[in-house]
Design a protein around this motif. Structure first.
Motif, PDB file in Angstrom:
ATOM      1  N   LYS A 439       0.830  -1.205   0.000  1.00 55.85           N
ATOM      2  CA  LYS A 439       0.000   0.000   0.000  1.00 55.85           C
ATOM      3  C   LYS A 439       0.869   1.261   0.000  1.00 55.85           C
ATOM      4  O   LYS A 439       0.488   2.293  -0.535  1.00 55.85           O
ATOM      5  CB  LYS A 439      -0.887   0.016   1.253  1.00 55.85           C
ATOM      6  CG  LYS A 439      -2.338  -0.327   0.956  1.00 55.85           C
ATOM      7  CD  LYS A 439      -3.200  -0.045   2.166  1.00 55.85           C
ATOM      8  CE  LYS A 439      -4.138  -1.212   2.392  1.00 55.85           C
ATOM      9  NZ  LYS A 439      -4.637  -1.255   3.773  1.00 55.85           N
ATOM     10  N   LEU A 440       2.037   1.161   0.639  1.00 50.79           N
ATOM     11  CA  LEU A 440       2.934   2.323   0.718  1.00 50.79           C
ATOM     12  C   LEU A 440       3.818   2.441  -0.533  1.00 50.79           C
ATOM     13  O   LEU A 440       4.695   3.288  -0.616  1.00 50.79           O
ATOM     14  CB  LEU A 440       3.802   2.220   1.970  1.00 50.79           C
ATOM     15  CG  LEU A 440       3.017   2.320   3.293  1.00 50.79           C
ATOM     16  CD1 LEU A 440       3.872   1.887   4.467  1.00 50.79           C
ATOM     17  CD2 LEU A 440       2.522   3.755   3.510  1.00 50.79           C
ATOM     18  N   GLY A 441       3.597   1.539  -1.485  1.00 48.40           N
ATOM     19  CA  GLY A 441       4.322   1.667  -2.764  1.00 48.40           C
ATOM     20  C   GLY A 441       5.604   0.844  -2.849  1.00 48.40           C
ATOM     21  O   GLY A 441       6.469   1.123  -3.687  1.00 48.40           O
ATOM     22  N   PHE A 442       5.723  -0.153  -1.995  1.00 45.48           N
ATOM     23  CA  PHE A 442       6.949  -0.968  -2.023  1.00 45.48           C
ATOM     24  C   PHE A 442       6.622  -2.463  -2.059  1.00 45.48           C
ATOM     25  O   PHE A 442       5.551  -2.883  -1.626  1.00 45.48           O
ATOM     26  CB  PHE A 442       7.813  -0.667  -0.787  1.00 45.48           C
ATOM     27  CG  PHE A 442       8.367   0.720  -0.803  1.00 45.48           C
ATOM     28  CD1 PHE A 442       9.610   0.987  -1.349  1.00 45.48           C
ATOM     29  CD2 PHE A 442       7.618   1.783  -0.296  1.00 45.48           C
ATOM     30  CE1 PHE A 442      10.116   2.282  -1.394  1.00 45.48           C
ATOM     31  CE2 PHE A 442       8.106   3.072  -0.339  1.00 45.48           C
ATOM     32  CZ  PHE A 442       9.360   3.330  -0.882  1.00 45.48           C
ATOM     33  N   GLU A 443       7.580  -3.215  -2.577  1.00 50.56           N
ATOM     34  CA  GLU A 443       7.418  -4.667  -2.621  1.00 50.56           C
ATOM     35  C   GLU A 443       8.514  -5.282  -1.762  1.00 50.56           C
ATOM     36  O   GLU A 443       9.665  -4.846  -1.807  1.00 50.56           O
ATOM     37  CB  GLU A 443       7.550  -5.142  -4.072  1.00 50.56           C
ATOM     38  CG  GLU A 443       7.319  -6.625  -4.278  1.00 50.56           C
ATOM     39  CD  GLU A 443       5.873  -7.054  -4.060  1.00 50.56           C
ATOM     40  OE1 GLU A 443       5.541  -7.432  -2.919  1.00 50.56           O
ATOM     41  OE2 GLU A 443       5.080  -7.005  -5.022  1.00 50.56           O
ATOM     42  N   ILE A 444       8.122  -6.285  -0.976  1.00 48.19           N
ATOM     43  CA  ILE A 444       9.148  -6.962  -0.171  1.00 48.19           C
ATOM     44  C   ILE A 444       9.473  -8.305  -0.809  1.00 48.19           C
ATOM     45  O   ILE A 444       8.583  -9.063  -1.200  1.00 48.19           O
ATOM     46  CB  ILE A 444       8.710  -7.103   1.312  1.00 48.19           C
ATOM     47  CG1 ILE A 444       9.849  -7.692   2.136  1.00 48.19           C
ATOM     48  CG2 ILE A 444       7.437  -7.923   1.473  1.00 48.19           C
ATOM     49  CD1 ILE A 444       9.744  -7.394   3.616  1.00 48.19           C
ATOM     50  N   LEU A 445      10.769  -8.554  -0.983  1.00 52.25           N
ATOM     51  CA  LEU A 445      11.209  -9.799  -1.617  1.00 52.25           C
ATOM     52  C   LEU A 445      11.951 -10.635  -0.584  1.00 52.25           C
ATOM     53  O   LEU A 445      12.822 -10.124   0.119  1.00 52.25           O
ATOM     54  CB  LEU A 445      12.165  -9.491  -2.781  1.00 52.25           C
ATOM     55  CG  LEU A 445      11.653  -8.500  -3.821  1.00 52.25           C
ATOM     56  CD1 LEU A 445      12.792  -8.042  -4.712  1.00 52.25           C
ATOM     57  CD2 LEU A 445      10.558  -9.153  -4.659  1.00 52.25           C
ATOM     58  N   ASP A 446      11.577 -11.906  -0.493  1.00 49.08           N
ATOM     59  CA  ASP A 446      12.274 -12.777   0.456  1.00 49.08           C
ATOM     60  C   ASP A 446      13.536 -13.304  -0.182  1.00 49.08           C
ATOM     61  O   ASP A 446      13.529 -13.767  -1.308  1.00 49.08           O
ATOM     62  CB  ASP A 446      11.365 -13.943   0.865  1.00 49.08           C
ATOM     63  CG  ASP A 446      10.164 -13.425   1.626  1.00 49.08           C
ATOM     64  OD1 ASP A 446      10.367 -12.556   2.494  1.00 49.08           O
ATOM     65  OD2 ASP A 446       9.028 -13.865   1.334  1.00 49.08           O
ATOM     66  N   LYS A 447      14.609 -13.206   0.589  1.00 55.86           N
ATOM     67  CA  LYS A 447      15.892 -13.706   0.105  1.00 55.86           C
ATOM     68  C   LYS A 447      16.303 -14.849   1.017  1.00 55.86           C
ATOM     69  O   LYS A 447      15.757 -14.988   2.120  1.00 55.86           O
ATOM     70  CB  LYS A 447      16.946 -12.590   0.182  1.00 55.86           C
ATOM     71  CG  LYS A 447      16.619 -11.387  -0.674  1.00 55.86           C
ATOM     72  CD  LYS A 447      16.938 -11.683  -2.102  1.00 55.86           C
ATOM     73  CE  LYS A 447      16.309 -10.656  -3.018  1.00 55.86           C
ATOM     74  NZ  LYS A 447      16.607 -10.905  -4.414  1.00 55.86           N
ATOM     75  N   LYS A 448      17.279 -15.607   0.533  1.00 56.39           N
ATOM     76  CA  LYS A 448      17.756 -16.728   1.352  1.00 56.39           C
ATOM     77  C   LYS A 448      18.204 -16.200   2.726  1.00 56.39           C
ATOM     78  O   LYS A 448      17.954 -16.806   3.747  1.00 56.39           O
ATOM     79  CB  LYS A 448      18.920 -17.421   0.646  1.00 56.39           C
ATOM     80  CG  LYS A 448      19.154 -18.807   1.188  1.00 56.39           C
ATOM     81  CD  LYS A 448      20.098 -19.594   0.303  1.00 56.39           C
ATOM     82  CE  LYS A 448      20.611 -20.804   1.044  1.00 56.39           C
ATOM     83  NZ  LYS A 448      21.940 -21.199   0.605  1.00 56.39           N
ATOM     84  N   GLU A 449      18.870 -15.048   2.710  1.00 55.05           N
ATOM     85  CA  GLU A 449      19.252 -14.425   3.960  1.00 55.05           C
ATOM     86  C   GLU A 449      18.497 -13.110   4.039  1.00 55.05           C
ATOM     87  O   GLU A 449      18.819 -12.167   3.345  1.00 55.05           O
ATOM     88  CB  GLU A 449      20.766 -14.118   3.985  1.00 55.05           C
ATOM     89  CG  GLU A 449      21.651 -15.206   3.434  1.00 55.05           C
ATOM     90  CD  GLU A 449      21.758 -16.389   4.370  1.00 55.05           C
ATOM     91  OE1 GLU A 449      21.570 -16.185   5.580  1.00 55.05           O
ATOM     92  OE2 GLU A 449      22.004 -17.503   3.886  1.00 55.05           O
ATOM     93  N   GLY A 450      17.471 -13.037   4.834  1.00 58.56           N
ATOM     94  CA  GLY A 450      16.770 -11.773   5.041  1.00 58.56           C
ATOM     95  C   GLY A 450      15.824 -11.399   3.907  1.00 58.56           C
ATOM     96  O   GLY A 450      15.252 -12.267   3.271  1.00 58.56           O
TER      97      GLY A 450
END
Ligand SMILES: [Zn+2]
Length: 456
Positions: A439-450
């Motif tokens: 909603k705030l205009g960002f996408e979160i991507l899961d990485k192997k670390e973090g």
């Protein structure tokens, strides 16, 4: 300014030869493969030293070599030429390999915010300089010839081994366990190697002693002289250079013109990965592209190296890189929240600036410098002054703090919360937070670390 000088094994006040200029030679990469993060730590260290000297008002003449011939696989005089081996591996010419990995190295150092040295010189462009220096060493009586090359007789130089801690001159006689070949003493080293009879090397040159190629150490002494003269201020490299490469460079200088070449010899510590040595075979050979592939910025690694003193061993783990990223992003976000007004007051009489400079001038105490940066960020001083100072500090630290691509702090905090929820396997909460971030205009991507947050 004080630096730890391996020659003398003590912290010493820096006294330049010229009043406001510094001659600085850094041992560069052997371009037969990609550099790993341990190799690259040396150049982050080189860069910090360069920029600290500049911050103190010096004009720095920084010279870095590119080793594209003569470095054998075991660092001494046995084994294959790393370049010829690399060429066979990739079915390319040695010259193509050298160009390809030189470009890759230059890309890496650019990504790490390392300022390009004023002079970058290739060993193969200075074959005549190297032959001339071997002639000088020969004329002074320090050489002998064997069936496979011209060697430096280390027993003839009384200062031989002066860089090494606890060096025992008896070692010159060689141990039974070490294969001497045609060498007289185990520490003797090649100045010029002959091409093997019947072998056609891709890189070989004529010399007064026979067709062949220079030993690895002679290039640095010859090019150091060519660009900085017989005497200059600083010589740097990794700690593994102390016992062979730099010891032999120093011996060549002493034999050829009777002096120690550089006044200050500085060395940075190794990088371990999960407390193990980095090796291509063990899968622990980490390159810049591996960091990027996991969503890290190369500057997160730069930050990580600054947390440990350059002389100390650094143990790399993905968790420690994750914390470095988090700390660097927090700094960036705090900075981006400050006022945009421009401050033009300068840095004189500022306590933060003074503490920052004195931390760096104390043998590059970067962890202290980072602590001063943190104090400054957390302080209540006026926003525009704070911003100005942070950006001044970052000219040396090179963390890209003023660069755009900033994730707002509240979004980043949501990312951290979501990470916690995921760790606790609370997937409902984690999904909810993902939507909030979106909603705030960002996408979160899961990485192997973090994780990584990107603008939509
Ligand atoms: Zn060197």
């Amino acid at each position: 300014m004080e630096f730890y000088n391996t020659l003398g094994r003590s912290k010493q006040e820096f006294k330049p030869i010229k009043e406001k200029e510094v001659g600085f030679y850094a041992c560069g990469p052997t371009v037969y493969h990609y550099a790993h993060i341990g190799n690259l730590r040396s150049y982050i260290f080189m860069d910090l030293l360069n920029k600290t000297l500049e911050l103190n008002g010096f004009k720095v003449n920084l010279v870095m070599n590119i080793t594209d011939v003569g470095h054998l696989t075991d660092d001494a005089d046995d084994g294959e030429d790393k370049m010829e081996k690399g060429a066979r591996r990739e079915k390319k010419t040695v010259w193509d390999i050298a160009d390809y990995y030189t470009d890759a190295f230059m890309d890496d150092i650019k990504k790490l915010n390392i300022k390009k040295p004023g002079v970058i010189c290739k060993a193969t462009d200075h074959i005549d300089d190297q032959i001339n220096m071997v002639k000088e060493i020969e004329a002074k009586g320090f050489t002998y010839k064997t069936s496979d090359g011209v060697y430096f007789d280390t027993s003839r130089l009384k200062e031989y081994g002066e860089l090494m801690p606890n060096f025992n001159p008896g070692d010159l006689e060689g141990g039974k366990r070490v294969s001497l070949g045609d060498k007289k003493h185990v520490t003797d080293f090649a100045l010029w190697k002959f091409s093997k009879p019947g072998e056609k090397r891709q890189m070989e040159w004529d010399s007064p002693w026979g067709r062949g190629f220079p030993g690895w150490h002679i290039e640095c002494t010859a090019m150091g002289c060519a660009f900085l003269g017989k005497k200059f201020d600083i010589h740097t490299g990794g700690i593994d250079h102390i016992t062979v490469h730099h010891t032999n460079e120093l011996a060549q200088a002493r034999a050829s013109f009777g002096d120690k070449h550089a006044n200050y010899w500085l060395h940075n510590g190794h990088v371990l990965v999960n407390n193990e040595k980095m090796a291509k075979s063990s899968g622990k050979f980490i390159k810049i592209s591996d960091l990027e592939g996991k969503g890290f910025s190369p500057l997160d690694y730069r930050y990580l190296t600054l947390q440990t003193h350059y002389r100390k061993r650094l143990n790399f783990t993905w968790e420690s890189l994750e914390s470095a990223r988090s700390a660097r992003l927090k700094l960036k976000n705090k900075l981006s929240g400050l006022k945009q007004e421009v401050y033009e007051g300068g840095v004189s009489n500022n306590e933060y600036y003074d503490s920052f400079l004195s931390a760096l001038n104390d043998d590059l105490n970067t962890s202290k410098a980072l602590a001063v940066l943190q104090e400054l960020i957390d302080s209540s001083i006026e926003g525009s002054v704070k911003k100005f100072l942070v950006l001044e500090f970052d000219k040396v630290l090179g963390l890209g703090l003023g660069e755009e691509d900033v994730v707002p702090e509240d979004v980043y905090e949501l990312g951290l919360k979501r990470e916690k929820a995921r760790e606790l396997k609370n997937y409902e909460e984690s999904d909810k937070l993902r939507k909030e971030i979106r909603k705030l205009g960002f996408e979160i991507l899961d990485k192997k670390e973090g994780f990584e947050i990107k603008k939509l």
